[in-house]
Write a protein that holds these residues in place. Structure first.
Motif, PDB file in Angstrom:
ATOM      1  N   UNK A  52      -2.193  54.523  57.754  1.00 18.12           N
ATOM      2  CA  UNK A  52      -0.779  54.903  57.795  1.00 18.12           C
ATOM      3  C   UNK A  52      -0.425  55.789  56.602  1.00 18.12           C
ATOM      4  N   UNK A  53      -1.085  55.562  55.469  1.00 21.26           N
ATOM      5  CA  UNK A  53      -0.864  56.429  54.324  1.00 21.26           C
ATOM      6  C   UNK A  53      -1.322  57.860  54.570  1.00 21.26           C
ATOM      7  N   UNK A  54      -2.353  58.020  55.406  1.00 20.52           N
ATOM      8  CA  UNK A  54      -2.858  59.363  55.732  1.00 20.52           C
ATOM      9  C   UNK A  54      -2.101  60.010  56.881  1.00 20.52           C
ATOM     10  N   UNK A  55      -1.770  59.191  57.888  1.00 23.68           N
ATOM     11  CA  UNK A  55      -1.324  59.751  59.165  1.00 23.68           C
ATOM     12  C   UNK A  55       0.069  59.314  59.601  1.00 23.68           C
ATOM     13  N   UNK A 115      14.346  53.795  55.832  1.00 20.88           N
ATOM     14  CA  UNK A 115      14.451  54.816  56.876  1.00 20.88           C
ATOM     15  C   UNK A 115      13.057  55.262  57.315  1.00 20.88           C
ATOM     16  N   UNK A 116      12.117  55.301  56.349  1.00 26.36           N
ATOM     17  CA  UNK A 116      10.760  55.757  56.652  1.00 26.36           C
ATOM     18  C   UNK A 116       9.921  54.682  57.336  1.00 26.36           C
ATOM     19  N   UNK A 127       7.360  56.605  59.945  1.00 23.30           N
ATOM     20  CA  UNK A 127       7.661  57.828  60.684  1.00 23.30           C
ATOM     21  C   UNK A 127       6.935  59.043  60.124  1.00 23.30           C
ATOM     22  N   UNK A 128       6.351  58.906  58.933  1.00 17.98           N
ATOM     23  CA  UNK A 128       5.559  59.951  58.299  1.00 17.98           C
ATOM     24  C   UNK A 128       4.520  59.250  57.433  1.00 17.98           C
TER      25      UNK A 128
END
Length: 285
Positions: A52-55, A115-116, A127-128
Protein backbone atom coordinates in the motif's frame (compact mmCIF):
# COMPACT_ATOMS: atom_id res chain seq x y z
CA UNK A 1 5.96 -21.32 35.64
CA UNK A 2 7.23 -22.49 32.24
CA UNK A 3 8.80 -19.86 29.97
CA UNK A 4 8.91 -19.87 26.17
CA UNK A 5 11.32 -17.32 24.72
CA UNK A 6 11.60 -16.42 21.05
CA UNK A 7 12.28 -13.55 18.66
CA UNK A 8 9.54 -12.08 16.46
CA UNK A 9 8.61 -8.72 14.88
CA UNK A 10 12.03 -7.36 15.81
CA UNK A 11 11.70 -7.91 19.56
CA UNK A 12 12.14 -10.59 22.21
CA UNK A 13 9.05 -12.40 23.46
CA UNK A 14 8.54 -14.29 26.71
CA UNK A 15 5.39 -16.26 27.37
CA UNK A 16 5.04 -17.61 30.91
CA UNK A 17 2.44 -20.32 31.49
CA UNK A 18 1.53 -22.65 34.33
CA UNK A 19 2.95 -25.58 32.33
CA UNK A 20 4.83 -25.98 29.06
CA UNK A 21 2.81 -24.98 26.02
CA UNK A 22 2.19 -27.90 23.68
CA UNK A 23 3.28 -27.88 20.03
CA UNK A 24 -0.20 -26.97 18.80
CA UNK A 25 -0.34 -23.89 21.03
CA UNK A 26 3.12 -22.75 19.97
CA UNK A 27 2.30 -23.24 16.30
CA UNK A 28 -0.92 -21.25 16.71
CA UNK A 29 0.97 -18.37 18.35
CA UNK A 30 3.63 -18.39 15.63
CA UNK A 31 0.97 -18.45 12.90
CA UNK A 32 -0.88 -15.48 14.41
CA UNK A 33 2.29 -13.43 14.73
CA UNK A 34 3.25 -14.26 11.13
CA UNK A 35 -0.21 -13.26 9.88
CA UNK A 36 -0.12 -9.92 11.67
CA UNK A 37 3.45 -9.20 10.56
CA UNK A 38 2.66 -10.11 6.94
CA UNK A 39 -0.24 -7.67 6.95
CA UNK A 40 1.13 -4.74 8.99
CA UNK A 41 4.95 -4.68 9.00
CA UNK A 42 6.60 -1.84 7.07
CA UNK A 43 9.90 -3.73 7.36
CA UNK A 44 8.81 -6.56 5.03
CA UNK A 45 8.84 -6.32 1.24
CA UNK A 46 5.92 -8.77 1.05
CA UNK A 47 3.63 -7.11 3.59
CA UNK A 48 0.31 -5.44 2.91
CA UNK A 49 1.60 -2.18 4.41
CA UNK A 50 4.62 -2.12 2.08
CA UNK A 51 2.43 -2.77 -0.96
CA UNK A 52 0.00 0.00 0.00
CA UNK A 53 2.95 2.31 0.60
CA UNK A 54 4.07 1.71 -3.01
CA UNK A 55 0.75 1.45 -4.80
CA UNK A 56 -2.14 2.48 -2.58
CA UNK A 57 -5.07 0.10 -2.38
CA UNK A 58 -6.27 -2.15 0.42
CA UNK A 59 -5.05 -4.35 3.24
CA UNK A 60 -7.60 -7.00 4.13
CA UNK A 61 -7.31 -7.55 7.88
CA UNK A 62 -9.56 -7.97 10.88
CA UNK A 63 -7.18 -5.65 12.74
CA UNK A 64 -7.95 -2.63 10.55
CA UNK A 65 -10.97 -1.32 12.43
CA UNK A 66 -9.74 -1.81 16.03
CA UNK A 67 -6.36 -0.22 15.32
CA UNK A 68 -7.50 2.64 13.10
CA UNK A 69 -10.45 3.45 15.37
CA UNK A 70 -7.92 3.80 18.20
CA UNK A 71 -5.66 5.95 16.00
CA UNK A 72 -8.61 8.21 15.21
CA UNK A 73 -9.18 8.81 18.93
CA UNK A 74 -5.47 9.26 19.71
CA UNK A 75 -5.01 11.64 16.80
CA UNK A 76 -7.97 13.76 17.88
CA UNK A 77 -6.79 13.89 21.49
CA UNK A 78 -3.23 14.93 20.62
CA UNK A 79 -4.07 17.43 17.89
CA UNK A 80 -2.60 15.20 15.20
CA UNK A 81 0.68 14.38 16.95
CA UNK A 82 -0.23 10.67 16.79
CA UNK A 83 -0.82 9.64 13.18
CA UNK A 84 -0.65 6.21 11.47
CA UNK A 85 0.99 7.76 8.38
CA UNK A 86 4.15 8.58 10.33
CA UNK A 87 6.01 5.82 8.45
CA UNK A 88 7.62 8.21 5.93
CA UNK A 89 8.59 10.54 8.80
CA UNK A 90 10.44 7.70 10.54
CA UNK A 91 12.07 6.64 7.27
CA UNK A 92 13.25 10.22 6.64
CA UNK A 93 15.21 10.10 9.91
CA UNK A 94 16.80 6.75 9.01
CA UNK A 95 14.40 4.34 10.74
CA UNK A 96 13.42 2.79 7.43
CA UNK A 97 12.86 -0.74 6.19
CA UNK A 98 16.59 -1.16 5.53
CA UNK A 99 17.59 0.29 8.93
CA UNK A 100 19.95 2.76 7.25
CA UNK A 101 19.88 4.94 10.41
CA UNK A 102 21.05 7.87 8.30
CA UNK A 103 18.96 10.94 9.02
CA UNK A 104 17.78 13.42 6.44
CA UNK A 105 15.54 16.45 6.93
CA UNK A 106 12.40 15.82 9.03
CA UNK A 107 9.19 15.11 7.13
CA UNK A 108 5.77 15.79 8.61
CA UNK A 109 3.07 13.14 8.19
CA UNK A 110 -0.04 14.04 6.17
CA UNK A 111 -2.41 15.81 8.53
CA UNK A 112 -5.42 14.69 6.47
CA UNK A 113 -4.73 10.99 7.03
CA UNK A 114 -8.41 10.20 7.61
CA UNK A 115 -9.19 11.46 4.11
CA UNK A 116 -6.39 9.36 2.61
CA UNK A 117 -7.12 6.20 4.61
CA UNK A 118 -10.56 4.66 5.04
CA UNK A 119 -11.39 1.46 6.87
CA UNK A 120 -14.08 -1.08 7.59
CA UNK A 121 -14.21 -4.13 9.85
CA UNK A 122 -12.46 -6.14 7.14
CA UNK A 123 -9.92 -3.82 5.48
CA UNK A 124 -8.05 -0.53 5.32
CA UNK A 125 -7.87 1.32 2.00
CA UNK A 126 -5.54 4.13 0.94
CA UNK A 127 -6.67 6.31 -1.95
CA UNK A 128 -3.02 6.96 -2.89
CA UNK A 129 0.32 5.41 -1.89
CA UNK A 130 0.60 5.89 1.88
CA UNK A 131 3.05 4.24 4.29
CA UNK A 132 1.18 3.13 7.39
CA UNK A 133 3.07 2.60 10.62
CA UNK A 134 1.02 1.04 13.42
CA UNK A 135 3.91 1.05 15.89
CA UNK A 136 2.08 3.25 18.38
CA UNK A 137 -0.33 0.44 19.20
CA UNK A 138 0.29 -2.52 16.87
CA UNK A 139 2.50 -4.48 19.22
CA UNK A 140 -0.10 -4.15 21.93
CA UNK A 141 -2.76 -5.37 19.52
CA UNK A 142 -0.61 -8.41 18.74
CA UNK A 143 -0.13 -9.17 22.44
CA UNK A 144 -3.93 -9.18 22.81
CA UNK A 145 -4.25 -11.51 19.81
CA UNK A 146 -1.71 -13.92 21.30
CA UNK A 147 -3.60 -13.92 24.61
CA UNK A 148 -6.75 -14.79 22.64
CA UNK A 149 -4.97 -17.62 20.80
CA UNK A 150 -3.99 -19.07 24.19
CA UNK A 151 -7.45 -18.66 25.74
CA UNK A 152 -7.85 -22.42 26.15
CA UNK A 153 -4.51 -22.82 27.94
CA UNK A 154 -5.36 -23.31 31.63
CA UNK A 155 -3.85 -21.39 34.53
CA UNK A 156 -1.89 -18.18 34.84
CA UNK A 157 -0.42 -16.61 31.73
CA UNK A 158 1.91 -13.69 31.03
CA UNK A 159 2.73 -12.50 27.51
CA UNK A 160 5.65 -10.04 27.28
CA UNK A 161 6.62 -8.63 23.89
CA UNK A 162 9.59 -6.38 24.54
CA UNK A 163 7.91 -4.46 27.36
CA UNK A 164 4.30 -4.71 26.20
CA UNK A 165 2.90 -7.08 28.82
CA UNK A 166 -0.47 -8.62 29.48
CA UNK A 167 -1.14 -10.86 32.46
CA UNK A 168 -3.99 -13.28 33.04
CA UNK A 169 -4.63 -14.85 36.42
CA UNK A 170 -2.35 -14.32 39.41
CA UNK A 171 -0.75 -10.89 39.84
CA UNK A 172 2.81 -10.24 38.67
CA UNK A 173 5.10 -7.54 40.04
CA UNK A 174 6.78 -5.49 37.33
CA UNK A 175 9.48 -2.85 37.65
CA UNK A 176 9.21 0.42 35.70
CA UNK A 177 12.63 0.59 34.07
CA UNK A 178 14.51 3.88 34.40
CA UNK A 179 14.92 5.21 30.84
CA UNK A 180 18.50 6.33 31.44
CA UNK A 181 19.70 3.38 33.54
CA UNK A 182 18.21 -0.07 32.75
CA UNK A 183 19.70 -1.44 35.99
CA UNK A 184 17.28 0.72 37.99
CA UNK A 185 13.52 1.17 38.28
CA UNK A 186 11.54 4.32 39.08
CA UNK A 187 8.75 2.25 40.60
CA UNK A 188 6.84 -1.02 40.56
CA UNK A 189 3.33 -2.11 39.71
CA UNK A 190 1.28 -5.22 40.52
CA UNK A 191 -0.42 -6.36 37.32
CA UNK A 192 -3.39 -8.72 37.44
CA UNK A 193 -5.76 -9.48 34.56
CA UNK A 194 -4.51 -6.34 32.84
CA UNK A 195 -1.90 -4.99 30.45
CA UNK A 196 1.09 -2.71 30.99
CA UNK A 197 2.79 -1.07 28.01
CA UNK A 198 5.83 1.17 28.10
CA UNK A 199 7.55 3.51 25.68
CA UNK A 200 10.86 5.32 26.09
CA UNK A 201 13.20 7.47 24.06
CA UNK A 202 16.16 5.19 24.83
CA UNK A 203 14.55 2.31 22.94
CA UNK A 204 14.98 2.22 19.16
CA UNK A 205 17.32 5.20 19.35
CA UNK A 206 20.14 6.07 16.97
CA UNK A 207 22.32 9.14 16.57
CA UNK A 208 22.15 12.32 18.62
CA UNK A 209 18.60 12.85 19.82
CA UNK A 210 17.09 10.49 17.25
CA UNK A 211 14.51 7.95 18.41
CA UNK A 212 11.23 6.40 17.30
CA UNK A 213 8.75 8.67 19.13
CA UNK A 214 8.02 11.47 16.66
CA UNK A 215 5.56 14.30 16.61
CA UNK A 216 3.80 13.50 13.34
CA UNK A 217 3.03 17.20 12.81
CA UNK A 218 6.73 18.02 12.47
CA UNK A 219 8.53 14.70 11.97
CA UNK A 220 10.83 15.63 14.86
CA UNK A 221 11.51 13.34 17.88
CA UNK A 222 9.90 14.41 21.15
CA UNK A 223 12.05 16.15 23.75
CA UNK A 224 9.94 16.76 26.88
CA UNK A 225 9.10 13.23 28.07
CA UNK A 226 11.61 10.39 28.38
CA UNK A 227 9.38 7.43 29.24
CA UNK A 228 5.74 6.49 29.69
CA UNK A 229 3.81 3.54 31.11
CA UNK A 230 0.11 2.81 30.71
CA UNK A 231 -2.13 0.22 32.40
CA UNK A 232 -5.38 -0.93 30.79
CA UNK A 233 -7.57 -3.99 30.43
CA UNK A 234 -6.09 -4.63 26.97
CA UNK A 235 -2.60 -4.08 25.60
CA UNK A 236 -3.62 -2.20 22.45
CA UNK A 237 -5.15 0.70 24.35
CA UNK A 238 -2.33 0.68 26.89
CA UNK A 239 0.17 0.85 24.01
CA UNK A 240 -1.72 3.71 22.32
CA UNK A 241 -1.88 5.73 25.54
CA UNK A 242 1.82 5.09 26.23
CA UNK A 243 2.53 6.90 22.95
CA UNK A 244 -0.09 9.62 23.40
CA UNK A 245 1.36 10.53 26.82
CA UNK A 246 4.37 12.09 25.09
CA UNK A 247 2.05 14.86 23.85
CA UNK A 248 -0.52 17.34 25.10
CA UNK A 249 -3.86 15.57 25.19
CA UNK A 250 -2.46 12.18 26.13
CA UNK A 251 -3.70 12.38 29.71
CA UNK A 252 -7.19 13.29 28.47
CA UNK A 253 -7.22 10.27 26.16
CA UNK A 254 -6.18 8.07 29.08
CA UNK A 255 -9.03 9.44 31.20
CA UNK A 256 -11.56 8.89 28.40
CA UNK A 257 -10.43 5.29 27.98
CA UNK A 258 -10.08 4.54 31.71
CA UNK A 259 -6.32 3.97 31.42
CA UNK A 260 -3.96 4.63 34.35
CA UNK A 261 -0.47 5.91 33.66
CA UNK A 262 2.99 7.05 34.76
CA UNK A 263 5.40 9.24 32.83
CA UNK A 264 8.88 10.62 33.43
CA UNK A 265 10.22 13.84 31.93
CA UNK A 266 13.67 14.25 30.41
CA UNK A 267 14.71 16.26 33.48
CA UNK A 268 13.81 13.40 35.83
CA UNK A 269 10.37 14.40 37.12
CA UNK A 270 7.78 11.63 37.43
CA UNK A 271 4.01 12.01 37.51
CA UNK A 272 1.04 9.65 37.41
CA UNK A 273 -2.72 9.52 37.08
CA UNK A 274 -4.78 9.87 40.24
CA UNK A 275 -5.88 6.22 40.27
CA UNK A 276 -2.62 4.66 39.15
CA UNK A 277 -1.75 1.57 41.23
CA UNK A 278 2.00 1.92 40.66
CA UNK A 279 4.29 2.52 43.60
CA UNK A 280 6.78 5.21 42.57
CA UNK A 281 10.05 5.81 44.33
CA UNK A 282 9.72 9.50 43.53
CA UNK A 283 6.74 11.34 42.08
CA UNK A 284 5.55 14.84 41.36
CA UNK A 285 1.76 15.13 41.29
Amino acid sequence: MAIWRFEAIGTRWEIESASDLDDASRQAVSAEIERFDREWSRFRDDSGVTRVGREGGSIRSRDAAPMLDAYRDASAATGGAVNPLVGDSLAALGYDAAYTLTAGPPVAAPSDWQRLVRWTAAEATASAPALLDVGALGKGRLVDLVIDVLSRVPGDLVVDAGGDIRARGAGVRIGLEHPYDPTKAIGVVELQDAALCASAVNRRAWGDGLHHVLDARTGVPVRTWAATWAIASDAMRADAVATALFFDGGTELAADWGVEWVRMSTDGRAERSAGCPAELFSVRA
